[in-house]
Each structure stands twice: as C-alpha cells, then as structure tokens.
Enzyme design. Structure first.
Site, PDB file in Angstrom:
ATOM      1  CG  HIS A 111      -2.043  -0.932   1.170  1.00 12.29           C
ATOM      2  ND1 HIS A 111      -3.071  -0.924   2.078  1.00 12.29           N
ATOM      3  CD2 HIS A 111      -2.338  -1.902   0.280  1.00 12.29           C
ATOM      4  CE1 HIS A 111      -3.939  -1.858   1.746  1.00 12.29           C
ATOM      5  NE2 HIS A 111      -3.517  -2.480   0.665  1.00 12.29           N
ATOM      6  CE1 TYR A 240      -4.756   3.771   9.100  1.00  8.96           C
ATOM      7  CE2 TYR A 240      -5.206   3.716  11.457  1.00  8.96           C
ATOM      8  CZ  TYR A 240      -4.481   3.281  10.365  1.00  8.96           C
ATOM      9  OH  TYR A 240      -3.480   2.359  10.535  1.00  8.96           O
ATOM     10  N   PRO A 332      -2.916   0.336  19.038  1.00  7.24           N
ATOM     11  CG  PRO A 332      -4.752  -1.050  18.604  1.00  7.24           C
ATOM     12  CD  PRO A 332      -4.076  -0.299  19.697  1.00  7.24           C
ATOM     13  CE  LYS A 336       4.788   3.220  12.968  1.00  6.43           C
ATOM     14  NZ  LYS A 336       5.034   2.615  11.699  1.00  6.43           N
ATOM     15  CE1 TYR A 424      -0.684   3.843   9.553  1.00  3.68           C
ATOM     16  CE2 TYR A 424       0.456   2.565   7.883  1.00  3.68           C
ATOM     17  CZ  TYR A 424      -0.617   2.743   8.738  1.00  3.68           C
ATOM     18  OH  TYR A 424      -1.611   1.790   8.789  1.00  3.68           O
TER      19      TYR A 424
HETATM   20  P1  FAD Z   1       3.827 -11.484  21.346  1.00  7.16           P
HETATM   21  O1  FAD Z   1       3.348 -11.489  19.947  1.00  7.16           O
HETATM   22  O2  FAD Z   1       2.829 -11.273  22.439  1.00  7.16           O
HETATM   23  O3  FAD Z   1       4.604 -12.857  21.580  1.00  7.16           O
HETATM   24  C1  FAD Z   1       4.990 -13.296  22.863  1.00  7.16           C
HETATM   25  C2  FAD Z   1       5.029 -14.812  22.865  1.00  7.16           C
HETATM   26  O4  FAD Z   1       5.485 -15.260  24.139  1.00  7.16           O
HETATM   27  C3  FAD Z   1       3.649 -15.435  22.656  1.00  7.16           C
HETATM   28  O5  FAD Z   1       3.721 -16.411  21.651  1.00  7.16           O
HETATM   29  C4  FAD Z   1       3.304 -16.008  24.015  1.00  7.16           C
HETATM   30  O6  FAD Z   1       2.489 -17.169  23.910  1.00  7.16           O
HETATM   31  C5  FAD Z   1       4.676 -16.332  24.563  1.00  7.16           C
HETATM   32  N1  FAD Z   1       4.716 -16.398  26.032  1.00  7.16           N
HETATM   33  C6  FAD Z   1       4.050 -15.651  26.931  1.00  7.16           C
HETATM   34  N2  FAD Z   1       4.359 -16.009  28.171  1.00  7.16           N
HETATM   35  C7  FAD Z   1       5.265 -17.010  28.073  1.00  7.16           C
HETATM   36  C8  FAD Z   1       5.948 -17.808  29.012  1.00  7.16           C
HETATM   37  N3  FAD Z   1       5.763 -17.646  30.317  1.00  7.16           N
HETATM   38  N4  FAD Z   1       6.798 -18.747  28.553  1.00  7.16           N
HETATM   39  C9  FAD Z   1       6.998 -18.936  27.225  1.00  7.16           C
HETATM   40  N5  FAD Z   1       6.357 -18.204  26.274  1.00  7.16           N
HETATM   41  C10 FAD Z   1       5.503 -17.258  26.698  1.00  7.16           C
HETATM   42  N6  FAD Z   1       1.313  -4.305  15.481  1.00  7.16           N
HETATM   43  C11 FAD Z   1       1.714  -3.839  14.270  1.00  7.16           C
HETATM   44  O7  FAD Z   1       2.922  -3.656  14.083  1.00  7.16           O
HETATM   45  N7  FAD Z   1       0.856  -3.581  13.237  1.00  7.16           N
HETATM   46  C12 FAD Z   1      -0.481  -3.765  13.390  1.00  7.16           C
HETATM   47  O8  FAD Z   1      -1.234  -3.586  12.432  1.00  7.16           O
HETATM   48  C13 FAD Z   1      -0.965  -4.213  14.675  1.00  7.16           C
HETATM   49  N8  FAD Z   1      -2.269  -4.439  14.876  1.00  7.16           N
HETATM   50  C14 FAD Z   1      -2.666  -5.013  16.040  1.00  7.16           C
HETATM   51  C15 FAD Z   1      -4.007  -5.294  16.182  1.00  7.16           C
HETATM   52  C16 FAD Z   1      -4.451  -5.894  17.355  1.00  7.16           C
HETATM   53  C17 FAD Z   1      -5.919  -6.178  17.500  1.00  7.16           C
HETATM   54  C18 FAD Z   1      -3.532  -6.258  18.390  1.00  7.16           C
HETATM   55  C19 FAD Z   1      -3.985  -6.958  19.650  1.00  7.16           C
HETATM   56  C20 FAD Z   1      -2.192  -5.987  18.248  1.00  7.16           C
HETATM   57  C21 FAD Z   1      -1.756  -5.358  17.082  1.00  7.16           C
HETATM   58  N9  FAD Z   1      -0.409  -5.066  16.900  1.00  7.16           N
HETATM   59  C22 FAD Z   1      -0.013  -4.516  15.713  1.00  7.16           C
HETATM   60  C23 FAD Z   1       0.547  -5.358  17.963  1.00  7.16           C
HETATM   61  C24 FAD Z   1       1.346  -6.651  17.729  1.00  7.16           C
HETATM   62  O9  FAD Z   1       0.476  -7.727  17.507  1.00  7.16           O
HETATM   63  C25 FAD Z   1       2.260  -6.927  18.934  1.00  7.16           C
HETATM   64  O10 FAD Z   1       2.945  -5.746  19.269  1.00  7.16           O
HETATM   65  C26 FAD Z   1       3.268  -8.028  18.624  1.00  7.16           C
HETATM   66  O11 FAD Z   1       2.625  -9.289  18.640  1.00  7.16           O
HETATM   67  C27 FAD Z   1       4.403  -8.045  19.652  1.00  7.16           C
HETATM   68  O12 FAD Z   1       5.258  -9.148  19.402  1.00  7.16           O
HETATM   69  P2  FAD Z   1       6.068  -9.838  20.591  1.00  7.16           P
HETATM   70  O13 FAD Z   1       6.806 -10.952  19.974  1.00  7.16           O
HETATM   71  O14 FAD Z   1       6.793  -8.807  21.360  1.00  7.16           O
HETATM   72  O15 FAD Z   1       4.936 -10.387  21.577  1.00  7.16           O
HETATM   73  C1  PHB Z   2      -4.925  -4.503  11.051  1.00  4.32           C
HETATM   74  O1  PHB Z   2      -5.039  -4.744   9.838  1.00  4.32           O
HETATM   75  O2  PHB Z   2      -5.136  -5.380  11.918  1.00  4.32           O
HETATM   76  C2  PHB Z   2      -4.549  -3.149  11.499  1.00  4.32           C
HETATM   77  C3  PHB Z   2      -4.268  -2.176  10.551  1.00  4.32           C
HETATM   78  C4  PHB Z   2      -3.911  -0.902  10.960  1.00  4.32           C
HETATM   79  C5  PHB Z   2      -3.846  -0.611  12.311  1.00  4.32           C
HETATM   80  C6  PHB Z   2      -4.108  -1.593  13.263  1.00  4.32           C
HETATM   81  C7  PHB Z   2      -4.471  -2.864  12.854  1.00  4.32           C
HETATM   82  O3  PHB Z   2      -3.529   0.646  12.697  1.00  4.32           O
END
Ligand code: FAD
Ligand code: PHB
Length: 433
Positions: A111, A240, A332, A336, A424
C-alpha cells in the site's frame, strides 16, 4: 518434549552415552540428560515465539549464534492467533533479507498510502510521494509467524512449544538459566544471555526486581471491537475514520477478507454485538457525503482489544534483555507493535553479534538506551494517531473543534502529512559502532 512441532513430532537427535549421562546433540545445542533432570546449554535462551523471539532467532542464526526458543503455547495456537496486519517498509525488507519473503511477495498487499476520513470526506496521505517511494505491506502477523517457524525448523534449530512453568534464574551471574517443564518433566536451559520476548503478560519483565525498573503507563478510556469478515475490502487502501460516534478502521487481509475495527468501551461485552449491529455501526461511521458503501459479508472472527501505552525502563537487567511487547505496548492506531518488536531485536542481534565476534560489550550495555530512543518516538506517534482519531467522552466542544482542525491541517499541509507518512512507513533503523 516436542522440538519444532509439539509433542510427537521430534527431529532425530544424535545420542552419545558418556559418564553415566546421555548426551543428545541437536545441531550444536547440547542436552545432557541424567535420570533426574535434563540440562541443556545454549548461547541465547529466547522466551516467546512471537515476532520478537522468532525474528531474533533467525537474526542470530544468520550470524552463527546458537539459541533455543521456548514457547508457552502450541505451534497451531501461535500460527492461528489473529493480531497485526501492517508491516513497515523495513520489516518487509528484513523478511526478504532473511530469505522468508516468498509468501509475502505473493500474498502481501503493498500500500502506497492511507485514507483519513472525517466530516464524511476522504483525504489520501500518499506515502510514496511523501517518503521518497516507501510503502507498507498488508500481511497478517500469523502468516509472518508461519514463515518464521518454517524457516527455523527447516534449519533444524529448536523451538520448544508448550513449555510450562517457565521461570528465569541467575540473571546477575555468568550463567543465567531458564527453568521449565515439558511433558511434565522439569528441565533447565543454561545460557549466556536470556532474551525476554514473552509479550506483555510474560514472566521475564516481572522477574526483574521492581525497584530496578521505572514503568510509564497510560490506559485509554476505550477499546477496539475487531472483526474479520468474508467480504472484499471496500477500499484498496486502509481507511482511518473519525466520526462523532467514535473511530472506525477499515483494513484487510486479502482481496476476499476485510478486517474492520470500531471504537468501543474498554470492557465492551461482545455478546451485545450481534453481526447486524456491528455492520449497522460500521456503515454509520464510514458514511460519506457521496454515498460510498461498505461491502458486507459473513463475520468469521470477532473480539475486543484494550488500548494502552506502556514502557519499561531500562529494557535490560543483568543477562536478561527484554524485547517487543515484554518491554512496551503501543495502542494499535499507528500499526506499530509488531514493527517495534522487530526493531528491538535487530539492535539486540547486532549487540550480541559484536559480543561473540569481537568480544565487545559496548552495544550490549547500551541496548536499552539505543532501543528506547525509537520506542519513545513510536510511543509519541501511536499516542498522537490515537488522540487524533478517537472520540474522547470527556472532550469539550473546544477539544472537538481542535481535533477536527488538526485533521484538516494534516490533510492540507504537506509538512504535516509528511510527518505522518514517515512515521507510518517506519523511521529508519540506526545501527551502532
Ligand atoms: P507477542 O506477539 O505477544 O509474543 C509473545 C510470545 O510469548 C507469545 O507467543 C506467548 O504465547 C509467549 N509467552 C508468553 N508467556 C510465556 C511464558 N511464560 N513462557 C513462554 N512463552 C511465553 N502491530 C503492528 O505492528 N501492526 C499492526 O497492524 C498491529 N495491529 C494489532 C491489532 C491488534 C488487534 C492487536 C492486539 C495488536 C496489534 N499489533 C499490531 C501489535 C502486535 O500484535 C504486537 O505488538 C506483537 O505481537 C508483539 O510481538 P512480541 O513478539 O513482542 O509479543
Ligand atoms: C490490522 O489490519 O489489523 C490493522 C491495521 C492498521 C492498524 C491496526 C491494525 O492501525
């Protein structure tokens, strides 16, 4: 214990019997197994197979550093968990560099801009034009996870799924360790370093003495109700939408699947939202003066997400280094979270590389300071996008007018639009000597 695919799907290990112990060799990671307990040793123990943990494992693999990934959930669970969708320019480039860009290249939707919709009219922010050709790519987080896991297992490197009772020990000493149970058996993984990539609810951050940390936290008085719908996206780019009834976001996962969000109460009861009510509300919030319509379709998944900004300082304690959501959370609205997790582990891999290759600890010691510069810029942007677009229940008439003026400014001033665009698509990564 299941290596790679959960119990029952083991890779073959080389088995050597010595001095009353059985030594298993799995790649260059060693398991010394006595009848009482299993001891393993690796260079970097990674807790969490989310984006932070898995990207780190591949980055380390690329520079010859051994690691073991421990994950609480099953492979199927982490590969199906619906989360983010927007990949920054640099995250996409990194996936290609790591040799995991094949499915992304085929299925990712590139995009070159987004639409900000307010007052019933759409205004495009043209990323390519404003950032010298950069873009973002829509590719679901769980697809990224599948690609990362497949690459790790193809290289025959260990991921231990369904690890229970994970805890960390000896963080201040030379040999920190991770204790856990796998298939009911107590195990210990000795490491040089532990990477705490276990997300916001993990055990790593809370294992650090609270007096060693400063927490910066902000909760928002709203959440997002998100749906996945079997409906072709009504726009080819994300929308948005700012509306008096609250914020709404149109995103997508493929040309057939839409991802839509509605601002709601932080503790919204999803049972109060039958599909018809969700669509009715979405139609109202995306309504345009020229009568543009949303395409409806069967809702295949729905849920409510809270919103918060959270930062832990510092992001390291002794031999434990935190990365991703374990150290910080962003609302979200700026898309990021995943991208920030990737930025952290790029710095961490560079720091560990400098340590193992050159015996230097300078970058490692500054890991937290280096990451936090970006973390706070991303916090600022995510907070700003959230404040710009959501309806605040306690906003005065003045606040409301100011918010609409800001939207007008962002969409009419090149300087303001460029600020949004460069954040962004992702701020440049800084690498260190
Ligand atoms: P996580 O993805 O939370 O991974 C952590 C891992 O550790 C998990 O697999 C968990 O099961 C595991 N774990 C937890 N506790 C333990 C334990 N005690 N022992 C072993 N393993 C454990 N981000 C974006 O960049 N772009 C987006 O568009 C965006 N949209 C989002 C939309 C929604 C609805 C949500 C909820 C989040 C969104 N995010 C977005 C945020 C993004 O999903 C998270 O920031 C990202 O998953 C962070 O990655 P991480 O690896 O730090 O943590
Ligand atoms: C998504 O597609 O899940 C999404 C897109 C943009 C955002 C957050 C989530 O800002």
């Amino acid at each position: 214990m299941g290596f790679g695919c959960g119990a029952g799907d083991l890779f073959s290990l080389e088995k050597l019997e010595r001095d009353g112990c059985v030594e298993y060799r799995f790649s260059s990671t060693r398991w010394l197994i006595t009848t009482a307990e299993i001891h393993m040793r690796t260079q970097v123990g990674i807790i969490g197979a989310g984006p932070a943990g898995l990207f780190l494992s591949l980055l380390l693999q690329r520079i010859g550093i051994e690691s073991v990934v421990l994950e609480l959930h099953s492979r199927q669970y982490v590969e199906e968990r619906i989360r983010a969708g927007v990949l920054e320019h640099g995250t996409v480039q990194l996936m290609r560099e790591l040799g995991i860009g094949e499915r992304l290249n085929k299925q990712g939707l590139e995009h070159g801009g987004i639409e900000l919709r307010f007052g019933g009219r759409g205004h495009r922010i043209d990323f390519r034009e404003l950032t010298g050709g950069k873009s973002v790519t829509i590719y679901a987080q769980h697809e990224v996870i599948k690609d990362l896991i497949a690459a790790r297992l193809k290289a025959k490197k260990p991921i231990i799924f369904e690890a229970q009772d994970v805890s960390v020990d000896g963080l201040g000493g030379d040999t920190p360790s991770i204790n856990f149970r796998a298939n009911g058996v107590a195990e210990k993984l000795e490491c040089d370093f532990i990477a705490g990539c276990d997300g916001f609810h993990g055990v790593c951050r809370t294992s650090i003495p609270s007096e060693a940390l400063t927490i910066y936290d902000r909760e928002y008085p709203f959440g997002w109700l998100g749906i996945l719908a079997q409906a072709p996206p009504s726009s080819h780019e994300l929308i948005y939408a700012h509306h008096d009834r609250g914020f709404a976001l149109l995103s997508m996962r493929s040309p057939e699947i839409s991802r839509l969000y509605l601002q709601c109460e932080p503790d919204e009861d999803i049972a109060q939202w039958p599909d018809a009510r969700i669509w009715e509300e979405l139609h109202k919030r995306f309504a345009t003066t020229d009568g543009g319509k949303l395409t409806e379709g069967p809702v295949i998944q729905k849920g409510v997400t809270g919103m918060r900004s959270f930062v832990t300082e510092p992001m390291q304690y002794g031999k434990l280094l935190l990365a991703g959501d374990a150290a910080h959370i962003v609302p979200p609205t700026g898309a990021k979270g995943l991208n920030l997790a990737v930025a952290d582990v790029r710095v961490l891999a560079q720091a560990l590389g400098d340590f193992y290759e050159n015996g230097k600890t300078q970058i490692l010691e500054r890991y937290s300071d280096i990451c936090l510069r970006r973390v706070w810029k991303v916090q600022r942007f995510s907070w700003w996008m959230t404040s710009l677009l959501h309806r605040f229940a306690d906003a005065s008439a003045f606040d409301h007018k100011r918010q609409v003026a800001e939207l007008d400014y962002v969409t009419s001033s090149r300087a303001a639009a460029q600020t949004l665009a460069e954040n962004y698509v992702g701020l440049p990564m800084e690498f260190y000597e």
